[in-house]
Scaffold this motif. Sequence first.
Motif, PDB file in Angstrom:
ATOM      1  N   ILE A 152       0.821  -1.114   0.046  1.00  8.57           N
ATOM      2  CA  ILE A 152      -0.032  -0.087   0.072  1.00  8.57           C
ATOM      3  C   ILE A 152       1.016   1.146   0.066  1.00  8.57           C
ATOM      4  N   ILE A 153       0.827   2.097  -0.833  1.00  8.61           N
ATOM      5  CA  ILE A 153       1.603   3.483  -0.933  1.00  8.61           C
ATOM      6  C   ILE A 153       0.481   4.655  -0.812  1.00  8.61           C
ATOM      7  N   TYR A 154       1.031   5.609  -0.178  1.00  7.48           N
ATOM      8  CA  TYR A 154       0.501   6.958  -0.429  1.00  7.48           C
ATOM      9  C   TYR A 154       1.476   7.855  -0.672  1.00  7.48           C
ATOM     10  N   THR A 155       0.987   8.756  -1.464  1.00  8.03           N
ATOM     11  CA  THR A 155       2.005   9.845  -1.987  1.00  8.03           C
ATOM     12  C   THR A 155       1.351  11.268  -2.070  1.00  8.03           C
ATOM     13  N   ASP A 156       2.201  12.229  -2.005  1.00  9.75           N
ATOM     14  CA  ASP A 156       1.743  13.675  -2.208  1.00  9.75           C
ATOM     15  C   ASP A 156       2.794  14.437  -2.646  1.00  9.75           C
ATOM     16  N   GLY A 157       2.462  15.384  -3.476  1.00 10.87           N
ATOM     17  CA  GLY A 157       3.594  16.538  -3.708  1.00 10.87           C
ATOM     18  C   GLY A 157       2.870  17.813  -3.392  1.00 10.87           C
ATOM     19  N   ALA A 158       3.942  18.517  -3.311  1.00 11.74           N
ATOM     20  CA  ALA A 158       3.507  20.187  -2.649  1.00 11.74           C
ATOM     21  C   ALA A 158       4.601  21.100  -3.345  1.00 11.74           C
ATOM     22  N   CYS A 159       4.182  22.330  -3.685  1.00  6.85           N
ATOM     23  CA  CYS A 159       5.123  23.441  -4.085  1.00  6.85           C
ATOM     24  C   CYS A 159       4.781  24.596  -3.459  1.00  6.85           C
ATOM     25  N   SER A 160       5.640  25.477  -3.214  1.00 10.34           N
ATOM     26  CA  SER A 160       5.427  26.530  -2.646  1.00 10.34           C
ATOM     27  C   SER A 160       5.682  27.697  -4.064  1.00 10.34           C
ATOM     28  N   GLY A 161       4.735  28.092  -4.705  1.00 10.19           N
ATOM     29  CA  GLY A 161       4.706  28.764  -5.968  1.00 10.19           C
ATOM     30  C   GLY A 161       4.630  27.641  -6.955  1.00 10.19           C
ATOM     31  N   HIS A 189      -6.200  17.138   2.004  1.00  6.11           N
ATOM     32  CA  HIS A 189      -6.167  17.968   3.293  1.00  6.11           C
ATOM     33  C   HIS A 189      -7.673  17.659   3.888  1.00  6.11           C
ATOM     34  N   ALA A 190      -8.010  16.449   3.873  1.00  3.98           N
ATOM     35  CA  ALA A 190      -9.120  16.084   4.267  1.00  3.98           C
ATOM     36  C   ALA A 190      -8.762  15.003   5.836  1.00  3.98           C
ATOM     37  N   GLN A 191      -9.847  13.974   5.838  1.00  2.00           N
ATOM     38  CA  GLN A 191      -9.493  13.223   7.036  1.00  2.00           C
ATOM     39  C   GLN A 191      -8.655  11.811   6.899  1.00  2.00           C
ATOM     40  N   ASN A 192      -7.804  11.710   5.767  1.00  2.00           N
ATOM     41  CA  ASN A 192      -7.086  10.673   5.560  1.00  2.00           C
ATOM     42  C   ASN A 192      -5.643  10.784   6.284  1.00  2.00           C
ATOM     43  N   GLU A 193      -5.552  10.162   7.274  1.00  2.00           N
ATOM     44  CA  GLU A 193      -4.307  10.352   7.878  1.00  2.00           C
ATOM     45  C   GLU A 193      -2.954  10.174   7.168  1.00  2.00           C
ATOM     46  N   ASN A 194      -2.956   9.053   6.347  1.00  2.48           N
ATOM     47  CA  ASN A 194      -1.895   8.819   5.558  1.00  2.48           C
ATOM     48  C   ASN A 194      -1.527   9.991   4.714  1.00  2.48           C
ATOM     49  N   ASN A 195      -2.572  10.293   3.987  1.00  5.22           N
ATOM     50  CA  ASN A 195      -2.340  11.679   3.135  1.00  5.22           C
ATOM     51  C   ASN A 195      -2.092  12.824   3.566  1.00  5.22           C
ATOM     52  N   ASN A 196      -2.543  13.210   4.850  1.00 11.48           N
ATOM     53  CA  ASN A 196      -1.891  14.094   5.473  1.00 11.48           C
ATOM     54  C   ASN A 196      -0.426  14.123   5.846  1.00 11.48           C
ATOM     55  N   ARG A 197      -0.040  12.846   6.329  1.00 14.76           N
ATOM     56  CA  ARG A 197       1.262  12.747   6.824  1.00 14.76           C
ATOM     57  C   ARG A 197       2.165  12.909   5.521  1.00 14.76           C
ATOM     58  N   CYS A 198       1.735  12.464   4.084  1.00 16.67           N
ATOM     59  CA  CYS A 198       2.486  12.775   3.051  1.00 16.67           C
ATOM     60  C   CYS A 198       2.652  13.993   2.838  1.00 16.67           C
ATOM     61  N   ASP A 199       1.725  14.870   2.801  1.00 17.53           N
ATOM     62  CA  ASP A 199       1.616  16.193   2.565  1.00 17.53           C
ATOM     63  C   ASP A 199       2.574  17.067   3.666  1.00 17.53           C
ATOM     64  N   GLU A 200       2.661  16.655   4.980  1.00 14.24           N
ATOM     65  CA  GLU A 200       3.432  17.061   5.878  1.00 14.24           C
ATOM     66  C   GLU A 200       4.893  16.718   5.244  1.00 14.24           C
ATOM     67  N   LEU A 201       5.299  15.525   4.995  1.00 12.11           N
ATOM     68  CA  LEU A 201       6.494  15.213   4.477  1.00 12.11           C
ATOM     69  C   LEU A 201       6.968  16.057   3.400  1.00 12.11           C
ATOM     70  N   ALA A 202       6.026  16.325   2.322  1.00 13.49           N
ATOM     71  CA  ALA A 202       6.334  17.041   1.347  1.00 13.49           C
ATOM     72  C   ALA A 202       6.484  18.425   1.591  1.00 13.49           C
ATOM     73  N   VAL A 203       5.760  19.043   2.299  1.00 12.18           N
ATOM     74  CA  VAL A 203       6.154  20.529   2.832  1.00 12.18           C
ATOM     75  C   VAL A 203       7.154  20.591   3.499  1.00 12.18           C
ATOM     76  N   ASN A 204       7.674  19.562   4.292  1.00 16.24           N
ATOM     77  CA  ASN A 204       8.804  19.717   5.283  1.00 16.24           C
ATOM     78  C   ASN A 204      10.135  19.726   4.315  1.00 16.24           C
ATOM     79  N   ALA A 205       9.929  18.928   3.044  1.00 15.00           N
ATOM     80  CA  ALA A 205      11.007  18.640   2.204  1.00 15.00           C
ATOM     81  C   ALA A 205      11.311  19.905   1.428  1.00 15.00           C
ATOM     82  N   TRP A 206      10.233  20.723   0.888  1.00 14.87           N
ATOM     83  CA  TRP A 206      10.404  22.140   0.046  1.00 14.87           C
ATOM     84  C   TRP A 206      10.893  22.989   0.960  1.00 14.87           C
ATOM     85  N   LYS A 207      10.501  22.982   2.370  1.00 14.02           N
ATOM     86  CA  LYS A 207      10.924  24.114   3.075  1.00 14.02           C
ATOM     87  C   LYS A 207      12.360  24.403   3.378  1.00 14.02           C
ATOM     88  N   GLN A 208      13.194  23.238   3.266  1.00 11.91           N
ATOM     89  CA  GLN A 208      14.629  23.559   3.292  1.00 11.91           C
ATOM     90  C   GLN A 208      15.269  24.536   2.034  1.00 11.91           C
TER      91      GLN A 208
END
Length: 150
Positions: A10-19, A129-148
């Motif tokens: 089972i895989i959950y993924t998410d991508g994020a970008c600032s701009g 950005h809903a009630q899916n705990e794993n999707n929310n965790r992937c979003d958190e990982l993605a955001v923390n990755a770009w913040k560097q």
Amino acid sequence: MAENKNKHVIIYTDGACSGNPGPGGFGIILQYGEHRKEISKGFPETTNNRMELLGVITALEALKTPCTVDLYSDSKYVIDAIQKGWAVKWRSKNWMRTPKEPAKNPDLWERLLNLLEVHDVTFHWVKGHAQNENNNRCDELAVNAWKQFK
């Protein structure tokens, strides 16, 4: 009918970008039985769609043997392009969406389509950005990755 002896992952993924473009990242959760692995990576200049695609690709590339995969993503871009056959069609037309419009991200689509020939993947869309705990965790990982790169 032959029994499928592939591991079920089972895989959950998410991508994020600032701009868009801007600094971006992806987050991944891989689950196999009791095992769980989180992966993330950031990039200084990219787009949201590239991060969504690269998250899926990186997750599938992390699998060491052919697997049966349930993959969850909030990216309609990725899910629709695969489920509706758009990516296969773009490839058959030399990466053109229309006679005058090239498909975006052909390098990543090519990698993904090749991986789908190795793994038996079922794509599932989840609301972001809903009630899916794993999707929310992937979003958190993605955001923390770009913040560097901010």
